[in-house]
Design a protein around this motif. Sequence first.
Motif, PDB file in Angstrom:
ATOM      1  N   GLU A  95     -82.739 -53.973  29.846  1.00 56.15           N
ATOM      2  CA  GLU A  95     -82.025 -53.576  31.066  1.00 56.15           C
ATOM      3  C   GLU A  95     -82.186 -54.326  32.309  1.00 56.15           C
ATOM      4  O   GLU A  95     -81.260 -54.727  33.026  1.00 56.15           O
ATOM      5  N   THR A  96     -83.257 -54.785  32.499  1.00 56.25           N
ATOM      6  CA  THR A  96     -83.544 -55.584  33.683  1.00 56.25           C
ATOM      7  C   THR A  96     -82.881 -57.033  33.577  1.00 56.25           C
ATOM      8  O   THR A  96     -82.505 -57.415  34.579  1.00 56.25           O
ATOM      9  N   VAL A  97     -83.332 -57.641  32.266  1.00 55.37           N
ATOM     10  CA  VAL A  97     -82.892 -58.863  32.247  1.00 55.37           C
ATOM     11  C   VAL A  97     -81.298 -58.889  32.233  1.00 55.37           C
ATOM     12  O   VAL A  97     -80.748 -60.082  32.645  1.00 55.37           O
ATOM     13  N   ALA A  98     -80.727 -57.982  31.867  1.00 55.63           N
ATOM     14  CA  ALA A  98     -79.330 -57.876  31.986  1.00 55.63           C
ATOM     15  C   ALA A  98     -78.667 -57.892  33.426  1.00 55.63           C
ATOM     16  O   ALA A  98     -77.489 -58.175  33.479  1.00 55.63           O
ATOM     17  N   MET A  99     -79.550 -57.850  34.174  1.00 54.11           N
ATOM     18  CA  MET A  99     -79.201 -57.656  35.525  1.00 54.11           C
ATOM     19  C   MET A  99     -78.832 -59.334  36.082  1.00 54.11           C
ATOM     20  O   MET A  99     -78.463 -59.559  37.073  1.00 54.11           O
ATOM     21  N   ALA A 100     -79.522 -60.112  35.309  1.00 55.18           N
ATOM     22  CA  ALA A 100     -79.390 -61.592  35.905  1.00 55.18           C
ATOM     23  C   ALA A 100     -77.995 -62.136  35.623  1.00 55.18           C
ATOM     24  O   ALA A 100     -77.303 -61.755  34.777  1.00 55.18           O
ATOM     25  N   GLN A 101     -77.439 -62.603  36.898  1.00 54.31           N
ATOM     26  CA  GLN A 101     -76.156 -63.132  37.003  1.00 54.31           C
ATOM     27  C   GLN A 101     -76.147 -64.279  37.571  1.00 54.31           C
ATOM     28  O   GLN A 101     -76.829 -64.723  38.482  1.00 54.31           O
ATOM     29  N   SER A 102     -74.960 -65.192  37.458  1.00 55.44           N
ATOM     30  CA  SER A 102     -74.993 -66.695  38.026  1.00 55.44           C
ATOM     31  C   SER A 102     -74.903 -66.211  39.352  1.00 55.44           C
ATOM     32  O   SER A 102     -75.045 -67.080  40.411  1.00 55.44           O
ATOM     33  N   ARG A 103     -74.133 -65.075  39.821  1.00 57.12           N
ATOM     34  CA  ARG A 103     -74.061 -64.955  41.218  1.00 57.12           C
ATOM     35  C   ARG A 103     -75.247 -64.504  42.040  1.00 57.12           C
ATOM     36  O   ARG A 103     -75.306 -64.539  42.997  1.00 57.12           O
TER      37      ARG A 103
END
Lengths: 580, 484
Positions: A382-390
């Motif tokens: 869940e945490t890694v899924a928060m990574a975004q290019s923004r």
Amino acid sequence: MEHKPGSFPFPVDGETIRQVKDIIGRFVHTIAAMRLYPFGHINVTKFRDNLYHRLTSFLEEKGEFEIEIKENVFIFAGGIVFQEDSGIKSLPFLYFNEGMRALTFIPGLTREELYDFLEITANFAERPTGESDLIEELWERDFEFIRYDAAEGFLEAKVAAGLEGRPLELQVDRNQLFSGRIRLDTEDQAAANARSQEVSRTLSKDAAGLANFFETFDRTDQSSLESMVTAEHDVSSDKEFIETVFEVLYLEDRQDKFVEILGYLESYLQQLFKRADLGNAVLLLNSMSDLQKALRSSSPVRSEALLKTIREITLEADIGVIREIARPERVDDPRTLYEFLAWLGPRMLPIGTDVFESSSESSWHEAGVEYLRIMIRDHPAETVAMAQSRKPDLTKTLIALLGEQDDKKAVLQLANFAKSEHSEIRLEAVRTLGTLSHDIARKLILEYLNDPDERVRIEAGRAARLDTDERALAQVLQIIQGKAFLARSSIERGTLLLAVGRSNTAEAAEALKNLVRKRRLFGRERLQETRLLAVAGLAAMKIPAAREALQAGSQVGNQAVATACAQALRKRADRRREDA
Amino acid sequence: MNDEKDLSFSHQAAYDILYRLYVVLKIAKIHDANNANFQDQAQTLINALKGPLRRQGRLLIQVRRNAFFINFNRVRFHYSDFHINKSLLAEFARREVGTLTLSEGLDGAELSRFIVLLTRQDPHSRLTFEEFQAAVLTEDFPHVTLEKADKIDFNATKEKRNRLATQTYFLGIAHLKELSKTEERVSSIHVTKLWIQTIFNHLIDDEAFLYGLTNIKNHDEYTLNHSVNVCILSMALGRRLGLSNRELMELGIGAFLHDLGKIEIPDAILNKPAQLTPDEKKLMDQHARFGATHMLRIQGDKSFSGKALAVAFEHHYKANKDNWSPFRRKPNATLFSRIVKIADYFDAITTRRVYRPRAFTREEALNIMIQNKDAEFDPLIFKVFVAMLGVFPIGSLVVCDTNEIGIVIEANPHPSMAQRPVIKLITDHEGRKIDGQTVDLMEIDPDTHRFTRTIVKTLDPEKYGIRIPDYILAQAAAEEAPVN
Ligand SMILES: [Fe+2]
Ligand SMILES: [Fe+2]
């Protein structure tokens, strides 16, 4: 509160009544205006200031301003000076309903006190019934120049049920009290006589045992007492509440009561949410888990009930509500906010990561990293899924944190970043992979050797372990022997050739030797440079094959290449001597 | 008015003036005007007055609702000099003076003359305000003016005030009874708070009478009565310690509800005339925790008072930590619990119970508590408590060197004179019961220059069939006029 006209220290004439009516009118209007207009609005301040002036000049002249409060009227000197029958909107009713029976302003009244009084009243009128307690708020403000009386009659009506129709006062039979005789028994009489004799001799210095304890307070006592009380001012009632309830819970072995108290705690937590009191919310949640651990073995049933409550709290917390209260400006210590969010679990990740990305101050950054570390440990996917290019900051931090884990799961999470379209992110990923010892990490690095971004390829070249990883070496050798290799930048070529050299393998030496000896008609300059870089690669090698390759290189017709090889050979010889 | 003229005063300056006034009045009561000490102190007072008089032209010393104001600045007293406030109030009340105005030009001689007049023992019966004012006018004091206290400052008559206080006292019992019976959550905490404010106002108005009321013991409804007493004593103690109103409210709620948990203890155990079995004792010991749970229920969702809750939970915690729970985070019991613990202990042992056939007299009780103070109590707070109740706590039955028997109804405000309280005589010198005078043991016989009466022994009221509470209540019932 009864009023006898004439009991005033000043004559109650028509003029006085007119003044009182005027002041009361302004009083009511000011409160109405405060409810209507925002704080600091000109209408409010104008009314307020006027009221203050009229009231204080009345006080100066007459000494006191006292009105009596009845259900829908204000009364002065026995006569009605204000009436408002509209039920709950009526100011007299509002006071009356709270138990107030008289209101008095006293000379010395300050602006501050009057305005506070008005404000408390206006705010109270705004709130739904039951939300607050007017009498309590006034009491807490502890006015010096405003007095209100809550009549006993009001209390009596409220308590009527408890009285069960019995009279309030004990009947005292005065005859019985004041007739008859008391004769001291011999013991008491003797003691009294002895003491009397003493008294008649000395003019009375009492030596009762108690009197010894009666020394006055010395400075140390005084300052200890003062600091004790000052310290108490700082102890929050909420903290006291939480700590006490958990001690009660620890001792409460009746399951139904235990669960009942947990219920109170849940609604209390909602109150804390409402007040955005994150510090105490965290204290409460931490205490829950502490108690759960303390009870785990001794009382599994209670422990289970606690777990259930904790789960409910984390699952049911409304993300909209939490986003509203979990705002950096609401807390002094960033750790409080993050600890709070961590408590509520992965559902709050969008909030936590937003806060992280938007705060740049170092204490906030550190606390945020700690938060993400915990979240990655407990909820990696869940945490890694928060990574975004923004959110490049967030993403880089997440990659670095994954690196700390150094296990297969973390490495696989990192693999996701290899596919990122952001070269910054890929770069961070390959850098982190390079620090990991895991096999999969090494394999992953190879994928970056052909990355479209040069910086990523260079990083992958540096990170690849060509000495022990045959596949990696084979892949790199293929690259350096490929046609496209010459087209790459000198830094990239240099990095790769040096990496090849450091692999210290015979294949590598062979490949580098071939490069050193390579000749070609076109693109001589690039080739020349590449050949020199290959010499550097050989120079970094520690196997005999490298020396042979360099000797061969020193024989080539290209002057620069031959000289470079000869120099490298000399350095090797020097190094060997030193080693020996 | 204070917009135009600067009447502001540093608190220290205002306090200083009252302190000097207190000292001068105290000396004037014992010595005459020629005494050097008196003259010195009068001079010190005039020196303290001079600056403010020059700057502001006049000084208004006012009593409003038992608080002092100097030029409209309230003067606050701390526990350690509480007696100064009390003693000055008593002087003002004795003469029914509401405002004493001193104006520029006042000198040491005029001031000394005025002090002598103010403190003089009136030859026959006490002068009314009007008579006293007449004396001031005839003896020519150009820089001193007096105004009578208006009805609010020394509100109503003492009897009427006492009656209202008594009424409030019993309302508290009725209210607590209602609270104890209710099984569901009720929103009566508002009423509790209102009651606490009301009783506290009475405490400010007449502390002595309220202490007197705590002599009331009801053996059938012991816990209810006891709780009201503990609440009064705790708030009085908290007030001396300088707690804020908000804190006093929490303290009051905690003290009022501290034994609520006893409703879960069967009467057979509560009233057992013998020693409790270990199991019974174990259950009994849990009443504090039960009480905390009940408080949670009563307070409902609306307002949680953590400190009040802690009071219910901790009121039997010993200072030496003997009986503390293992899952405890706090290093100490909350200040409020330590206050209530003392008041609770005192009220409990001064009450006769089935298992304690003779109650300790108030004086005995304090002595017992002094012996146990290190293990049981916070020693400093306990010290304040003892100072508050006095050597002869209100309600003590005493016999004087005149052989007259009386009941202590007011402590002496001067700590050094604690053994000379105000008493109500209930017998003559031959032991015949009478509705006697209220006498101040500071009174000096003009012929012998000795104290008229001195306490020589305290008596156990039960031994002589004296019901102290009835005498206290008689003070409230003295005036037979109907209420309202
Ligand atoms: Fe108790
Ligand atoms: Fe108790």
